[in-house]
Design a protein around this motif. Structure first.
Motif, PDB file in Angstrom:
ATOM      1  N   LYS A 125       0.907  -1.277   0.021  1.00  0.00           N
ATOM      2  CA  LYS A 125      -0.066   0.025   0.030  1.00  0.00           C
ATOM      3  C   LYS A 125       0.958   1.296  -0.005  1.00  0.00           C
ATOM      4  CE  LYS A 125      -2.527  -0.207   3.511  1.00  0.00           C
ATOM      5  NZ  LYS A 125      -3.362   0.108   4.414  1.00  0.00           N
ATOM      6  N   ASN A 126       2.124   1.143   0.576  1.00  0.00           N
ATOM      7  CA  ASN A 126       2.832   2.279   0.878  1.00  0.00           C
ATOM      8  C   ASN A 126       3.724   2.589  -0.425  1.00  0.00           C
ATOM      9  OD1 ASN A 126       4.708   4.168   1.897  1.00  0.00           O
ATOM     10  ND2 ASN A 126       6.229   2.490   2.460  1.00  0.00           N
ATOM     11  N   ASP A 127       4.204   1.416  -1.044  1.00  0.00           N
ATOM     12  CA  ASP A 127       5.226   1.365  -2.015  1.00  0.00           C
ATOM     13  C   ASP A 127       4.922   0.015  -2.913  1.00  0.00           C
ATOM     14  OD1 ASP A 127       7.475   1.064  -3.543  1.00  0.00           O
ATOM     15  OD2 ASP A 127       8.776   0.374  -1.868  1.00  0.00           O
ATOM     16  N   SER A 128       4.209   0.154  -4.016  1.00  0.00           N
ATOM     17  CA  SER A 128       4.070  -1.060  -4.723  1.00  0.00           C
ATOM     18  C   SER A 128       5.085  -1.800  -5.408  1.00  0.00           C
ATOM     19  CB  SER A 128       2.831  -0.544  -5.845  1.00  0.00           C
ATOM     20  OG  SER A 128       3.394   0.527  -6.729  1.00  0.00           O
ATOM     21  N   ARG A 129       6.314  -1.094  -5.643  1.00  0.00           N
ATOM     22  CA  ARG A 129       7.326  -1.509  -6.116  1.00  0.00           C
ATOM     23  C   ARG A 129       7.888  -2.761  -4.973  1.00  0.00           C
ATOM     24  NH1 ARG A 129      13.554   0.867  -6.606  1.00  0.00           N
ATOM     25  NH2 ARG A 129      14.403  -1.093  -7.275  1.00  0.00           N
ATOM     26  N   ILE A 130       7.606  -2.735  -3.869  1.00  0.00           N
ATOM     27  CA  ILE A 130       7.984  -3.760  -2.889  1.00  0.00           C
ATOM     28  C   ILE A 130       7.592  -5.230  -3.468  1.00  0.00           C
ATOM     29  CG2 ILE A 130       5.976  -3.973  -1.472  1.00  0.00           C
ATOM     30  CD1 ILE A 130       9.722  -3.674  -0.174  1.00  0.00           C
ATOM     31  N   ALA A 131       6.586  -5.292  -4.280  1.00  0.00           N
ATOM     32  CA  ALA A 131       5.950  -6.649  -4.667  1.00  0.00           C
ATOM     33  C   ALA A 131       7.052  -7.178  -5.585  1.00  0.00           C
ATOM     34  CB  ALA A 131       4.915  -6.431  -5.563  1.00  0.00           C
ATOM     35  N   ALA A 132       7.910  -6.409  -6.506  1.00  0.00           N
ATOM     36  CA  ALA A 132       8.911  -6.585  -7.457  1.00  0.00           C
ATOM     37  C   ALA A 132      10.015  -7.038  -6.551  1.00  0.00           C
ATOM     38  CB  ALA A 132       8.996  -5.550  -8.264  1.00  0.00           C
ATOM     39  N   SER A 133      10.040  -6.339  -5.685  1.00  0.00           N
ATOM     40  CA  SER A 133      11.417  -6.610  -4.860  1.00  0.00           C
ATOM     41  C   SER A 133      11.228  -7.657  -4.058  1.00  0.00           C
ATOM     42  CB  SER A 133      11.680  -5.281  -3.882  1.00  0.00           C
ATOM     43  OG  SER A 133      11.632  -3.997  -4.630  1.00  0.00           O
ATOM     44  N   LEU A 134      10.180  -8.117  -3.437  1.00  0.00           N
ATOM     45  CA  LEU A 134      10.123  -9.247  -2.497  1.00  0.00           C
ATOM     46  C   LEU A 134      10.333 -10.642  -3.523  1.00  0.00           C
ATOM     47  CD1 LEU A 134       7.398  -8.203  -0.151  1.00  0.00           C
ATOM     48  CD2 LEU A 134       9.761  -8.771   0.321  1.00  0.00           C
ATOM     49  N   LEU A 135       9.747 -10.299  -4.778  1.00  0.00           N
ATOM     50  CA  LEU A 135       9.845 -11.677  -5.503  1.00  0.00           C
ATOM     51  C   LEU A 135      11.330 -11.891  -5.929  1.00  0.00           C
ATOM     52  CD1 LEU A 135       8.984 -13.884  -7.613  1.00  0.00           C
ATOM     53  CD2 LEU A 135       8.579 -12.141  -9.073  1.00  0.00           C
ATOM     54  N   ARG A 136      12.188 -10.714  -6.135  1.00  0.00           N
ATOM     55  CA  ARG A 136      13.538 -10.773  -6.626  1.00  0.00           C
ATOM     56  C   ARG A 136      14.370 -11.372  -5.403  1.00  0.00           C
ATOM     57  NH1 ARG A 136      17.800  -6.302  -7.572  1.00  0.00           N
ATOM     58  NH2 ARG A 136      19.107  -7.344  -8.734  1.00  0.00           N
ATOM     59  N   LEU A 137      13.991 -10.890  -4.031  1.00  0.00           N
ATOM     60  CA  LEU A 137      14.737 -11.340  -2.981  1.00  0.00           C
ATOM     61  C   LEU A 137      14.863 -13.010  -2.998  1.00  0.00           C
ATOM     62  CD1 LEU A 137      16.160  -9.562  -0.992  1.00  0.00           C
ATOM     63  CD2 LEU A 137      14.400  -9.438   0.547  1.00  0.00           C
ATOM     64  N   HIS A 138      13.452 -13.334  -2.918  1.00  0.00           N
ATOM     65  CA  HIS A 138      13.206 -14.880  -2.987  1.00  0.00           C
ATOM     66  C   HIS A 138      14.196 -15.768  -4.190  1.00  0.00           C
ATOM     67  CE1 HIS A 138      11.324 -18.910  -2.459  1.00  0.00           C
ATOM     68  NE2 HIS A 138      10.779 -18.913  -3.437  1.00  0.00           N
ATOM     69  N   PHE A 139      14.008 -14.974  -5.276  1.00  0.00           N
ATOM     70  CA  PHE A 139      14.981 -15.531  -6.568  1.00  0.00           C
ATOM     71  C   PHE A 139      16.502 -15.469  -5.722  1.00  0.00           C
ATOM     72  CE2 PHE A 139      17.240 -14.281 -10.560  1.00  0.00           C
ATOM     73  CZ  PHE A 139      17.742 -15.334 -10.696  1.00  0.00           C
ATOM     74  N   HIS A 140      16.917 -14.256  -5.550  1.00  0.00           N
ATOM     75  CA  HIS A 140      18.215 -14.233  -5.022  1.00  0.00           C
ATOM     76  C   HIS A 140      18.629 -14.949  -3.865  1.00  0.00           C
ATOM     77  CE1 HIS A 140      19.602 -10.111  -7.247  1.00  0.00           C
ATOM     78  NE2 HIS A 140      18.724 -10.615  -7.754  1.00  0.00           N
ATOM     79  N   ASP A 141      17.699 -15.502  -2.974  1.00  0.00           N
ATOM     80  CA  ASP A 141      17.907 -16.265  -2.192  1.00  0.00           C
ATOM     81  C   ASP A 141      18.151 -17.829  -2.674  1.00  0.00           C
ATOM     82  OD1 ASP A 141      18.237 -17.639   0.441  1.00  0.00           O
ATOM     83  OD2 ASP A 141      15.988 -18.028   0.683  1.00  0.00           O
TER      84      ASP A 141
END
Ligand code: HEM
Ligand SMILES: *[C@@H]1O[C@H](CO)[C@@H](O)[C@H](O)[C@H]1NC(C)=O
Ligand SMILES: *[C@@H]1O[C@H](CO)[C@@H](O)[C@H](O)[C@H]1NC(C)=O
Ligand SMILES: *[C@@H]1O[C@H](CO)[C@@H](O)[C@H](O)[C@H]1NC(C)=O
Length: 355
Positions: A60-76
């Motif tokens: 709600k605060n920052d819709s880009r966070i969705a992309a960032s969380l997906l990428r974080l899982h990939f990088h993990d």
């Protein structure tokens, strides 16, 4: 009419009819490799709700966070498996992944994972691994952005160390050859279809208004905040591989947009959209862009240089449903890479450090 008791024959016949399909196809399984779809059902029933709530708040605060969380899982997952090592802060014993060059000032979403973990430690202390939180947060993030939903098998445990070198060796780089990127996926049990399907994540970008911090469908480029920093693709713009010319694979009008947006060699951290046609949700626009030579990263456009991958790109550009379906399947595969289960590793109390 005489009532005849059900005969053994009838039972056998019915059993065969009802169970034959599962004998042939395998029982509908509650497990995925070592992982278990119901792992926390009794241990932490609030888990899905806690993750969903926190990801939604952040979104709600920052819709880009969705992309960032997906990428974080990939990088993990792609570096030493899905064991939460990307979350570890550097220590005296190791220089970790979090601050390795491709992640430093680029990977985002750590606070969201931390806040989920903090909530969970109240409901069900020392129970849910940070690696599982990453997998669930990625799923919620994609869902919030209008992408597909998939069942996430659980029971991953957290690793005890992280290594900067592992990132440098294992994480695909946007400027390495496609064969090398593919080899990195293949070495993790993923295949060329997974490369094409998961790269579709790069469509995942929004118009993001810095004033309202809201995502809207944009009509003006000046309102866009995208998700790749200029320096990650700048060598395509002016002097590609020392040829004195731009990357010939770039659509000319897209090229001039990029040159204007990233002037002077473009070695800045200014953000550009990862694809050129604006969308506000997770869909197959990425593939349409590749068909139009307007993929942003070299590694994106490179998919078109392999005939099998190009055929998949073409297919997904026309079949959004197939993309959604295959994306869910590839995410499940990605989430299973190199997992620690049983007694291996630990359940961290804080995601940024080992216990
Ligand atoms: C195939 C090899 C890949 C390469 C070379 C690559 C490279 C990159 C680069 C350079 C960026 C921009 C980073 C920045 O500007 O700071 C990026 C962003 C992103 N990547 Fe990838 N990536 C790859 C695969 C993937 C996969 C498989 C996923 C997801 C499953 C993914 C998800 C994302 C997302 C969602 C972003 C935007 C993140 C944000 O805005 O915070 N990427 N990637
Ligand atoms: C809202 O998002 C911005 C980034 O866009 C971030 O800096 C800030 O910490 C977020 N605030 C909250 C309360 O999450
Ligand atoms: C690609 O992989 C090959 C074989 O592992 C390696 O020798 C080469 O240096 C790699 N190229 C790049 C640009 O990373
Ligand atoms: C192809 O890319 C160009 C340059 O960005 C753009 O003007 C055009 O609308 C795109 N075409 C399609 C079909 O997306």
């Amino acid at each position: 009419m005489v009532h005849k008791p059900v005969s053994y024959f009838t039972i056998a016949l019915f059993s065969l009819i009802f169970f034959l399909p599962s004998l042939l196809h395998g029982q509908p399984s509650l497990f995925y490799g070592q992982l278990d779809y119901r792992f926390y059902d009794r241990l932490c029933p609030n888990l899905p709700m806690v993750v969903r709530y926190n990801v939604w708040q952040a979104y709600k605060n920052d819709s880009r966070i969705a992309a960032s969380l997906l990428r974080l899982h990939f990088h993990d997952c792609i570096v030493d498996g899905c064991e939460g090592s990307v979350l570890l802060d550097d220590t005296l014993d190791f220089k970790g992944e979090k601050n390795a060059p491709p992640n430093r000032n680029s990977a985002r979403g750590f606070e969201v994972i931390d806040s989920i973990k903090a909530d969970l430690e109240r409901f069900c202390p020392s129970t849910v691994s940070c690696a599982d939180i990453l997998a669930l947060a990625a799923r919620e993030a994609v869902g919030l952005a209008g992408g597909p939903y998939w069942a996430v098998p659980l029971g991953r445990r957290d690793g005890l160390a992280a290594s900067e070198q592992a990132v440098l060796d294992q994480l695909p780089s946007p400027i390495e050859p496609l064969e090398n990127i593919t080899a990195k996926f293949v070495s993790k049990g993923l295949d060329i279809k997974d490369v094409v399907v998961l790269s579709g994540s790069h469509e995942y970008r929004y118009s993001w208004d810095a004033t309202t911090r809201k995502t809207t469908v944009i009509t003006r480029r000046s309102h866009t905040v995208g998700f790749a920093q200029c320096f990650t693709f700048s060598r395509r713009l002016f002097n590609f591989k020392n040829s004195g010319n731009p990357d010939p694979a770039l659509n000319p009008s897209f090229l001039s947009d990029l040159q204007n947006a990233c002037p002077g060699g473009g070695s800045t951290s200014k953000l550009m959209p990862l694809d050129s046609v604006t969308t506000y949700k997770f869909d197959n626009v990425y593939y349409k862009n590749l068909m139009n030579n307007t993929g942003l990263l070299e590694s994106d456009q490179a998919l078109m240089t392999d005939s099998r991958m190009a055929a998949l790109v073409n297919f997904y550009s026309m079949n959004p449903m197939a993309f959604s379906y295959d994306f869910a399947a590839s995410m499940a595969k990605l989430g299973n890479v190199g997992v620690l289960t049983g007694q291996a590793g630990e359940i961290r109390r804080r995601c940024g450090s080992v216990n």
